[in-house]
Design a protein around this motif. Structure first.
Motif, PDB file in Angstrom:
ATOM      1  N   CYS A  25      -8.001   8.849 -13.309  1.00  0.00           N
ATOM      2  CA  CYS A  25      -8.012   7.864 -12.230  1.00  0.00           C
ATOM      3  C   CYS A  25      -7.639   6.485 -12.744  1.00  0.00           C
ATOM      4  N   ILE A  26      -8.194   6.128 -13.891  1.00  0.00           N
ATOM      5  CA  ILE A  26      -7.938   4.773 -14.430  1.00  0.00           C
ATOM      6  C   ILE A  26      -6.505   4.653 -14.913  1.00  0.00           C
ATOM      7  N   THR A  27      -6.003   5.756 -15.463  1.00  0.00           N
ATOM      8  CA  THR A  27      -4.671   5.700 -16.081  1.00  0.00           C
ATOM      9  C   THR A  27      -3.571   5.722 -15.047  1.00  0.00           C
ATOM     10  N   PHE A  28      -3.714   6.549 -14.038  1.00  0.00           N
ATOM     11  CA  PHE A  28      -2.577   6.788 -13.159  1.00  0.00           C
ATOM     12  C   PHE A  28      -2.628   6.047 -11.833  1.00  0.00           C
ATOM     13  N   LEU A  29      -3.752   5.470 -11.446  1.00  0.00           N
ATOM     14  CA  LEU A  29      -3.784   4.669 -10.232  1.00  0.00           C
ATOM     15  C   LEU A  29      -3.238   3.280 -10.530  1.00  0.00           C
ATOM     16  N   PRO A  30      -2.410   2.727  -9.653  1.00  0.00           N
ATOM     17  CA  PRO A  30      -1.811   1.390  -9.880  1.00  0.00           C
ATOM     18  C   PRO A  30      -2.896   0.338 -10.048  1.00  0.00           C
ATOM     19  N   GLY A  31      -2.691  -0.540 -10.999  1.00  0.00           N
ATOM     20  CA  GLY A  31      -3.684  -1.574 -11.294  1.00  0.00           C
ATOM     21  C   GLY A  31      -3.948  -2.476 -10.127  1.00  0.00           C
ATOM     22  N   GLN A  32      -2.885  -2.858  -9.325  1.00  0.00           N
ATOM     23  CA  GLN A  32      -3.121  -3.764  -8.211  1.00  0.00           C
ATOM     24  C   GLN A  32      -3.963  -3.132  -7.126  1.00  0.00           C
ATOM     25  N   ILE A  33      -3.959  -1.760  -7.036  1.00  0.00           N
ATOM     26  CA  ILE A  33      -4.769  -1.089  -6.015  1.00  0.00           C
ATOM     27  C   ILE A  33      -6.233  -1.228  -6.341  1.00  0.00           C
ATOM     28  N   TRP A  34      -6.545  -1.069  -7.641  1.00  0.00           N
ATOM     29  CA  TRP A  34      -7.954  -1.171  -8.033  1.00  0.00           C
ATOM     30  C   TRP A  34      -8.467  -2.610  -7.862  1.00  0.00           C
ATOM     31  N   ALA A  35      -7.605  -3.527  -8.059  1.00  0.00           N
ATOM     32  CA  ALA A  35      -8.039  -4.927  -8.025  1.00  0.00           C
ATOM     33  C   ALA A  35      -8.217  -5.434  -6.613  1.00  0.00           C
ATOM     34  N   LYS A  36      -7.387  -4.978  -5.705  1.00  0.00           N
ATOM     35  CA  LYS A  36      -7.392  -5.539  -4.366  1.00  0.00           C
ATOM     36  C   LYS A  36      -8.426  -4.889  -3.455  1.00  0.00           C
ATOM     37  N   GLU A  37      -8.833  -3.669  -3.672  1.00  0.00           N
ATOM     38  CA  GLU A  37      -9.699  -2.967  -2.753  1.00  0.00           C
ATOM     39  C   GLU A  37     -10.998  -2.547  -3.444  1.00  0.00           C
ATOM     40  N   ASP A  38     -12.114  -2.511  -2.696  1.00  0.00           N
ATOM     41  CA  ASP A  38     -13.389  -2.037  -3.222  1.00  0.00           C
ATOM     42  C   ASP A  38     -13.475  -0.521  -3.141  1.00  0.00           C
ATOM     43  N   ILE A  39     -12.765   0.073  -2.213  1.00  0.00           N
ATOM     44  CA  ILE A  39     -12.778   1.524  -2.036  1.00  0.00           C
ATOM     45  C   ILE A  39     -11.345   2.015  -2.014  1.00  0.00           C
ATOM     46  N   VAL A  40     -11.100   3.062  -2.799  1.00  0.00           N
ATOM     47  CA  VAL A  40      -9.762   3.650  -2.847  1.00  0.00           C
ATOM     48  C   VAL A  40      -9.865   5.123  -2.505  1.00  0.00           C
ATOM     49  N   ARG A  41      -9.089   5.600  -1.518  1.00  0.00           N
ATOM     50  CA  ARG A  41      -9.084   6.991  -1.114  1.00  0.00           C
ATOM     51  C   ARG A  41      -7.765   7.613  -1.507  1.00  0.00           C
ATOM     52  N   ARG A  42      -7.822   8.846  -1.964  1.00  0.00           N
ATOM     53  CA  ARG A  42      -6.588   9.500  -2.411  1.00  0.00           C
ATOM     54  C   ARG A  42      -6.546  10.950  -1.937  1.00  0.00           C
ATOM     55  N   ASP A  43      -5.324  11.408  -1.704  1.00  0.00           N
ATOM     56  CA  ASP A  43      -5.066  12.822  -1.441  1.00  0.00           C
ATOM     57  C   ASP A  43      -4.358  13.359  -2.668  1.00  0.00           C
ATOM     58  N   THR A  44      -5.137  13.866  -3.617  1.00  0.00           N
ATOM     59  CA  THR A  44      -4.575  14.207  -4.923  1.00  0.00           C
ATOM     60  C   THR A  44      -3.682  15.440  -4.869  1.00  0.00           C
ATOM     61  N   ASP A  45      -3.939  16.357  -3.938  1.00  0.00           N
ATOM     62  CA  ASP A  45      -3.130  17.562  -3.875  1.00  0.00           C
ATOM     63  C   ASP A  45      -2.116  17.528  -2.723  1.00  0.00           C
ATOM     64  N   GLU A  46      -2.031  16.334  -2.069  1.00  0.00           N
ATOM     65  CA  GLU A  46      -1.045  16.104  -1.026  1.00  0.00           C
ATOM     66  C   GLU A  46      -1.080  17.181   0.062  1.00  0.00           C
ATOM     67  N   ASP A  47      -2.321  17.523   0.487  1.00  0.00           N
ATOM     68  CA  ASP A  47      -2.450  18.479   1.587  1.00  0.00           C
ATOM     69  C   ASP A  47      -2.798  17.779   2.881  1.00  0.00           C
ATOM     70  N   GLY A  48      -2.704  16.440   2.871  1.00  0.00           N
ATOM     71  CA  GLY A  48      -3.003  15.675   4.066  1.00  0.00           C
ATOM     72  C   GLY A  48      -4.478  15.375   4.236  1.00  0.00           C
ATOM     73  N   LYS A  49      -5.317  15.708   3.248  1.00  0.00           N
ATOM     74  CA  LYS A  49      -6.755  15.485   3.331  1.00  0.00           C
ATOM     75  C   LYS A  49      -7.217  14.655   2.140  1.00  0.00           C
ATOM     76  N   ILE A  50      -8.037  13.653   2.445  1.00  0.00           N
ATOM     77  CA  ILE A  50      -8.589  12.835   1.368  1.00  0.00           C
ATOM     78  C   ILE A  50      -9.553  13.695   0.555  1.00  0.00           C
ATOM     79  N   ASP A  51      -9.308  13.762  -0.722  1.00  0.00           N
ATOM     80  CA  ASP A  51     -10.193  14.571  -1.566  1.00  0.00           C
ATOM     81  C   ASP A  51     -10.807  13.782  -2.705  1.00  0.00           C
ATOM     82  N   GLN A  52     -10.554  12.465  -2.744  1.00  0.00           N
ATOM     83  CA  GLN A  52     -11.136  11.646  -3.809  1.00  0.00           C
ATOM     84  C   GLN A  52     -11.334  10.229  -3.295  1.00  0.00           C
ATOM     85  N   ILE A  53     -12.513   9.688  -3.523  1.00  0.00           N
ATOM     86  CA  ILE A  53     -12.818   8.311  -3.123  1.00  0.00           C
ATOM     87  C   ILE A  53     -13.448   7.605  -4.314  1.00  0.00           C
TER      88      ILE A  53
END
Length: 603
Positions: A25-53
């Motif tokens: 998560c730390i390595t591959f998420l863009p640095g500006q995303i972590w800095a600008k938002e308190d909560i980050v949601r991701r669809d890691t397997d691109e199935d249209g469903k959030i599977d990581q927050i």
């Protein structure tokens, strides 16, 4: 036991997964995303469903990471961080929205693992780790009672010992040590009384090689079992703790194949049993310990006794054979007298004696048949006592006790004799002497003081014409009622030798005895006393010698003393008479009779 290696592998994989996820998560998420938002949601397997927050603090440092591992859009894994170091991981492994696994970390290393029961929700496993993240102690609740009953201890990541409470009484019942992650020794106190009932020793492969057992729980290990490559091969039992084994059993493929038993502790095996497919197949016994087998037992495929052959008299010849059905006795043939012919046959019903027959004359036909009830008590016995092929005696039992015998003693097909018993003692016997179907003779055996009283009632009016009383087989008293009024007209008394010594008669039908006779050892009358006027006082005395009357004395005034005397010769002719006129006991008048004259003398 391979619990250690599997456990370490499991925890290493789990630990690597937990480390890789935050790094990814730390390595591959863009640095500006972590800095600008308190909560980050991701669809890691691109199935249209959030599977990581991911949750960040105000300094954009990760504080929590939630994951959905089964794509149901419900987070089931939660990782907590402090200063970007993982501190705790919580998981919902069965996806019921309840956490059932907790892992705790310090300085990035796991120090504790907890697991809850899916059924009860209570903790059922706790693992503590050392500084190198190797297992140090594991506690388990294997019975789901809320208590940790199994505890495992580790040294340098290797299992060294364990304890187990098998009955939930908070007392340890099993202690086990290990070497190189393999069992070394196990001690078991099954009942929690503080005494070890079983000790098991293991080889270098962790397989049992020897075990000791205290089966009777007396504090001594009387059973020794040895193993080959972990498989039981022999068991020995020292029942009396004398250092000598009375029972030795050999095993193959964990099943018994042969057992030897020393029943009398003489250091010789007198019972040998062979097994087939783990079940008894054949057995030999030496029951009298003379080193010769005298009992042979055959078993069916289920291990039930099928047949037994016995030499009960130890003659070297089988005299009893019993067959079974599913281990339950069905039939037995027996040579009771040891003549080589098995004359007794017993039949069983549901394992209990039902009928027994005896062929006394060996003609192939039963001479005696005995019937039993459900309590295996005799109910009836039928016998052919004279061996003519016809039944002539029947015995009847109540509660296993003889209470009646009936006999056809004339062999005419009718019962001529019946004997009745009380508490297995003869009480009464009745006999039909003339075979007319009426029992006119009765013998009593409980009429004290007599050992036997026989009554003859020919007309069956209930008033015996004759009664005969015996003591120890000797006639002591005879009573005859000639007129059938229920009162004896004649009584005869006998001594211990059965000889007549006295008799009483009612000569005139007065209703009482009017004359009494006395006899000598030759049963000859020597004296008769008579009550002529029926006042119950003797008034006449008759004296005899060798059966002839020799003297008569008479009391004419009822004072109890004779006052008239008569003497007789050998032909019983009167030869002399005397009379006491003044009743002073002295004769006053004598009368002498002869063929020529009659003389009267007075004084």
């Amino acid at each position: 036991m391979k619990i250690t290696s599997r456990l370490i592998t499991h925890y290493l994989i789990l630990f690597l997964i937990m480390l890789i996820i935050p790094v990814f998560c730390i390595t591959f998420l863009p640095g500006q995303i972590w800095a600008k938002e308190d909560i980050v949601r991701r669809d890691t397997d691109e199935d249209g469903k959030i599977d990581q927050i991911a949750f960040f603090d105000k300094r954009s440092k990760l504080i929590r990471l939630e994951s959905d591992s089964n794509a149901d859009e419900i987070m089931d894994r939660f990782q907590y961080y402090e200063d970007e170091q993982i501190k705790r991981v919580e998981r919902d492994t069965n996806y019921d929205q309840k956490i059932d696994i907790w892992d705790y970390f310090e300085a990035g290393k796991r120090i504790r693992h907890e697991r809850a029961s899916i059924d009860t929700g209570r903790l059922n496993q706790i693992v503590q780790f050392d500084s190198e993240e190797r297992p140090l102690k594991m506690q388990k609740d294997t019975s789901a009672d809320g208590q940790f009953d199994s505890i495992y201890y580790f040294e340098q990541g290797k299992l060294s010992r364990s304890t187990k409470d098998t009955d939930g009484d908070v007392k340890v019942n099993v202690w086990q040590t290990y070497r190189d992650d393999k069992p070394l020794e196990r001690r078991t106190d099954q009942d929690g009384d503080g005494q070890i009932e079983r000790m098991t020793f293991f080889d270098t492969q962790g397989l049992p090689k020897k075990s000791l057992h205290d089966l009777d729980r007396d504090g001594s290990m009387e059973v020794v079992r040895t193993y080959r490559e972990g498989i039981l091969c022999e068991q020995k039992k020292d029942l009396d703790q004398d250092g000598k084994f009375e029972i030795v059993t050999q095993f193959e493929n964990n099943e018994p194949v042969k057992q030897q038993k020393d029943a009398n502790a003489d250091e010789r095996f007198d019972i040998i049993t062979w097994f087939k497919n783990g079940k008894p197949h054949y057995q030999e016994k030496d029951t009298n310990f003379d080193e010769k087998e005298d009992v042979f037992v055959y078993f069916d495929a289920k291990g039930f006794v099928e047949k037994t052959e016995e030499d009960t008299k130890y003659t070297g010849r089988i005299d009893r054979i019993r067959t079974y059905c599913n281990g339950v006795p069905a039939k037995e043939i027996y040579d009771a007298d040891g003549d080589g012919f098995k004359e007794t046959i017993t039949f069983f019903k549901q394992g209990k004696v039902s009928v027994q027959t005896q062929d006394c004359n060996k003609d192939g036909k039963a001479d005696v048949t005995i019937y039993f009830n459900d309590r295996e008590e005799k109910e009836k016995v039928e016998s052919d006592t004279n061996l003519n092929g016809k039944l002539d005696t029947w015995e009847y039992y109540r509660n296993g006790k003889l209470f009646r015998i009936e006999k056809d003693d004339e062999g005419d097909g009718t019962i001529g004799l019946k004997i009745f018993f009380k508490n297995e003692k003869k009480q009464k016997l009745i006999r039909d002497k003339d075979n007319d179907g009426r029992f006119e003779i009765t013998q009593w055996f409980d009429k004290s003081p007599w050992s036997m009283v026989m009554e003859l009632d020919a007309d069956l009016d209930g008033k015996p014409e004759g009664r005969y009383c015996y003591k120890e087989g000797v006639l002591k008293l005879k009573e005859i009622d000639e007129d059938g009024d229920g009162k004896p007209d004649l009584k005869e008394y006998y001594n211990a030798q059965g000889k007549l010594i006295r008799s009483e008669e009612d000569e005139e039908g007065a209703g009482s005895f009017t004359i009494t006779w006395f006899y000598n050892d030759a049963e000859e009358a020597i004296l008769a006393e008579k009550d002529n006027n029926h006042d119950n006082c003797i008034d006449t005395w008759y004296h005899y010698e060798k059966g002839n009357l020799i003297r008569v004395e008479e009391d004419t005034n009822a004072d109890g003393k004779p006052d008239l005397w008569e003497e007789y010769d050998e032909s019983e002719a009167l030869v002399k008479r005397a009379k006491d006129l003044n009743f002073d006991g002295e004769a006053d008048i004598w009368e002498v009779e002869s063929e020529q004259e009659q003389e009267q003398v007075s004084r």
